[in-house]
Design a protein around this motif. Structure first.
Motif, PDB file in Angstrom:
ATOM      1  N   GLY A 122      -6.306  -2.481 -11.893  1.00  0.00           N
ATOM      2  CA  GLY A 122      -6.610  -1.060 -10.715  1.00  0.00           C
ATOM      3  C   GLY A 122      -7.182  -0.578 -10.373  1.00  0.00           C
ATOM      4  O   GLY A 122      -6.816   0.123  -9.597  1.00  0.00           O
ATOM      5  N   GLU A 123      -8.922  -1.841  -9.600  1.00  0.00           N
ATOM      6  CA  GLU A 123      -9.297  -1.404  -8.735  1.00  0.00           C
ATOM      7  C   GLU A 123      -8.564  -1.812  -7.201  1.00  0.00           C
ATOM      8  O   GLU A 123      -8.459  -0.695  -6.385  1.00  0.00           O
ATOM      9  N   ALA A 124      -7.674  -2.534  -7.287  1.00  0.00           N
ATOM     10  CA  ALA A 124      -6.866  -3.016  -6.817  1.00  0.00           C
ATOM     11  C   ALA A 124      -6.197  -1.784  -6.004  1.00  0.00           C
ATOM     12  O   ALA A 124      -5.150  -1.546  -5.310  1.00  0.00           O
ATOM     13  N   GLU A 125      -4.607  -1.003  -7.092  1.00  0.00           N
ATOM     14  CA  GLU A 125      -4.150  -0.676  -7.221  1.00  0.00           C
ATOM     15  C   GLU A 125      -4.647   0.639  -6.775  1.00  0.00           C
ATOM     16  O   GLU A 125      -4.326   1.159  -5.464  1.00  0.00           O
ATOM     17  N   ASP A 126      -5.948   1.129  -6.963  1.00  0.00           N
ATOM     18  CA  ASP A 126      -6.468   2.554  -6.787  1.00  0.00           C
ATOM     19  C   ASP A 126      -6.655   2.487  -4.587  1.00  0.00           C
ATOM     20  O   ASP A 126      -6.248   3.340  -4.152  1.00  0.00           O
ATOM     21  N   ILE A 127      -7.508   1.305  -4.664  1.00  0.00           N
ATOM     22  CA  ILE A 127      -7.655   1.262  -3.236  1.00  0.00           C
ATOM     23  C   ILE A 127      -6.677   1.280  -2.046  1.00  0.00           C
ATOM     24  O   ILE A 127      -6.218   2.040  -1.564  1.00  0.00           O
ATOM     25  N   GLN A 140      -3.791   2.535  -3.186  1.00  0.00           N
ATOM     26  CA  GLN A 140      -2.136   3.895  -3.234  1.00  0.00           C
ATOM     27  C   GLN A 140      -3.873   4.888  -2.895  1.00  0.00           C
ATOM     28  O   GLN A 140      -3.415   5.448  -1.517  1.00  0.00           O
ATOM     29  N   ARG A 141      -4.928   4.455  -2.338  1.00  0.00           N
ATOM     30  CA  ARG A 141      -5.807   5.637  -1.355  1.00  0.00           C
ATOM     31  C   ARG A 141      -5.866   5.486  -0.410  1.00  0.00           C
ATOM     32  O   ARG A 141      -5.592   6.049   1.190  1.00  0.00           O
ATOM     33  N   LEU A 142      -5.305   3.991   0.917  1.00  0.00           N
ATOM     34  CA  LEU A 142      -5.539   3.674   1.945  1.00  0.00           C
ATOM     35  C   LEU A 142      -3.872   4.016   2.281  1.00  0.00           C
ATOM     36  O   LEU A 142      -3.058   4.668   3.939  1.00  0.00           O
ATOM     37  N   GLN A 143      -2.610   3.692   1.525  1.00  0.00           N
ATOM     38  CA  GLN A 143      -1.177   4.210   1.687  1.00  0.00           C
ATOM     39  C   GLN A 143      -1.687   5.722   2.155  1.00  0.00           C
ATOM     40  O   GLN A 143      -0.465   6.360   2.666  1.00  0.00           O
ATOM     41  N   SER A 144      -1.612   7.104   1.371  1.00  0.00           N
ATOM     42  CA  SER A 144      -1.942   7.976   1.346  1.00  0.00           C
ATOM     43  C   SER A 144      -2.769   8.475   2.534  1.00  0.00           C
ATOM     44  O   SER A 144      -2.511   9.786   3.020  1.00  0.00           O
ATOM     45  N   GLU A 145      -3.230   7.747   3.566  1.00  0.00           N
ATOM     46  CA  GLU A 145      -4.634   7.729   4.961  1.00  0.00           C
ATOM     47  C   GLU A 145      -2.918   7.240   5.826  1.00  0.00           C
ATOM     48  O   GLU A 145      -3.537   7.048   6.708  1.00  0.00           O
ATOM     49  N   GLY A 146      -2.237   6.884   5.717  1.00  0.00           N
ATOM     50  CA  GLY A 146      -0.897   6.551   6.248  1.00  0.00           C
ATOM     51  C   GLY A 146      -1.379   4.673   6.566  1.00  0.00           C
ATOM     52  O   GLY A 146      -0.531   3.974   7.548  1.00  0.00           O
ATOM     53  N   GLN A 169      -0.608   0.300   6.058  1.00  0.00           N
ATOM     54  CA  GLN A 169       0.034   0.141   5.412  1.00  0.00           C
ATOM     55  C   GLN A 169      -0.379  -1.495   4.532  1.00  0.00           C
ATOM     56  O   GLN A 169      -1.261  -2.254   5.143  1.00  0.00           O
ATOM     57  N   VAL A 170      -0.468  -0.473   3.527  1.00  0.00           N
ATOM     58  CA  VAL A 170      -1.606  -1.879   2.208  1.00  0.00           C
ATOM     59  C   VAL A 170      -0.676  -2.538   0.604  1.00  0.00           C
ATOM     60  O   VAL A 170      -0.168  -1.650   0.434  1.00  0.00           O
ATOM     61  N   PHE A 171      -0.725  -3.407   0.334  1.00  0.00           N
ATOM     62  CA  PHE A 171      -0.204  -3.594  -1.141  1.00  0.00           C
ATOM     63  C   PHE A 171      -1.189  -4.868  -1.710  1.00  0.00           C
ATOM     64  O   PHE A 171      -2.072  -5.491  -1.051  1.00  0.00           O
ATOM     65  N   ALA A 172      -1.194  -4.266  -2.937  1.00  0.00           N
ATOM     66  CA  ALA A 172      -1.865  -5.422  -3.767  1.00  0.00           C
ATOM     67  C   ALA A 172      -1.007  -7.027  -4.047  1.00  0.00           C
ATOM     68  O   ALA A 172      -0.041  -6.171  -5.157  1.00  0.00           O
ATOM     69  N   VAL A 173      -1.613  -8.417  -4.290  1.00  0.00           N
ATOM     70  CA  VAL A 173      -1.364  -9.026  -4.617  1.00  0.00           C
ATOM     71  C   VAL A 173      -2.172  -9.900  -5.319  1.00  0.00           C
ATOM     72  O   VAL A 173      -2.936 -10.359  -5.148  1.00  0.00           O
TER      73      VAL A 173
END
Ligand SMILES: NC(=O)c1ccc[n+]([C@@H]2O[C@H](COP(=O)([O-])OP(=O)(O)OC[C@H]3O[C@@H](n4cnc5c(N)ncnc54)[C@H](OP(=O)(O)O)[C@@H]3O)[C@@H](O)[C@H]2O)c1
Length: 261
Positions: free
Chosen positions: A44-49, A51-57, A59-63
């Motif tokens: 949950g915490e990893a996906e939150d961060i 999503q927030r960074l993706q919304s700021e443009g 390129q990130v993903f959780a693994v």
């Protein structure tokens, strides 16, 4: 902040779901890196961060992967390569703190901590290194602790042993990888305000710890995750190109530790 400092670079931050790791993810992403955010259980915490960074443009993903398990780390590194490209920057941040010292320790808990803090650094570096060697460029930044260079925190003898191992691995990896243009350095945080240090403590106990640390710090305060992340970012960047096998203490200048490193 230079939003292009890490443009074209791919980073993997282990234990990026909270605390210092999350601050490192935010910093590297804000400065243009494509970042893989590793976590073990806190999806949950990893996906939150992410999503927030993706919304700021960014390129990130959780693994997900347990760094203590080599097969999981190998699979994670393959996935990062498929999603983002070859890893240029590896931040070995995932870690656990289990209290224990000579006359009072739980052997099983110690072995678990060793597998995460030491084997985790070994597995991730071994998996990421071949890609860096091929590129003839790479940055490995390991999170150690000032606990590894003295007696700063009581009750953490065994944790300190794991971080001491991280430091000799830092030097040995730097020795092995230097000829391939890869630097390997360690950051040694002092007491930094994250869940790791607050878990299991009351607010009052935390306040007392913070005040005790502040009294021992030349800069008069405890660390924030961002204080550590900015030094990690420096070691991950081109600015530190002539530094390797080094240990940088980031602790506000502990008066009881002025000779460390
Ligand atoms: N805070 C301090 O005062 C301090 C001082 C010196 C050094 N350090 C070092 O700095 C690093 C970060 O500490 P922190 O305070 O930010 O800790 P934290 O708040 O407890 O966060 C630890 C992170 O590591 C991850 N993690 C734990 N075990 C893992 C595993 N087996 N595989 C993958 N990820 C794992 C956690 O993700 P999950 O929850 O999903 O497992 C979490 O994201 C650690 O290496 C720590 O030893 C911290």
């Amino acid at each position: 902040m230079d939003t292009e400092r890490f443009k074209g670079r791919v980073a993997l931050v282990t234990g990026g779901s909270r605390g210092i790791g999350r601050a490192v993810v935010e910093r590297l992403a804000a400065e243009g890196a494509a970042v893989a955010v590793n976590y073990r259980i806190r999806s949950g915490e990893a996906e939150d961060i992410v999503q927030r960074l993706q919304s700021e443009g960014c390129q990130v993903f959780a693994v997900q992967a347990d760094v203590a398990v080599r097969s999981e780390v190998d699979a994670m590194v393959r996935r990062v390569r498929d999603e983002l490209g070859t890893i240029d920057i590896l931040v070995n941040n995932a870690g656990v703190l289990v209290t224990g010292d000579l006359l009072n320790y739980d052997a099983e808990a110690f072995e678990h901590m060793w597998r995460v803090n030491v084997n985790g650094v070994l597995h991730a570096t071994a998996a990421a290194a071949p890609g860096m060697i091929e590129k003839k460029w790479g940055r490995v930044v390991n999170l150690s602790s000032i606990a590894a260079v003295g007696t700063a925190f009581s009750g953490t003898t065994l944790y300190a042993a794991t971080k001491g191992a991280v430091q000799i691995l830092t030097k040995r990896f730097a020795y092995e990888l230097g000829p391939s243009g890869i630097t390997v350095n360690a950051v040694l945080p002092g007491f930094t305000l994250t869940d790791m240090v607050s878990e299991g403590h009351t607010e009052e106990e935390m306040q007392q710890s913070i005040e005790a640390v502040a009294r021992k710090s030349l800069l008069g305060r405890a660390g924030e995750p961002g204080d550590i992340a900015s030094v990690v970012a420096f070691l991950a960047s081109e600015d530190s190109r002539f530094m390797t096998a080094q240990f940088l203490a980031v602790d506000g200048g502990r008066t009881d530790f002025l000779t460390h490193c």
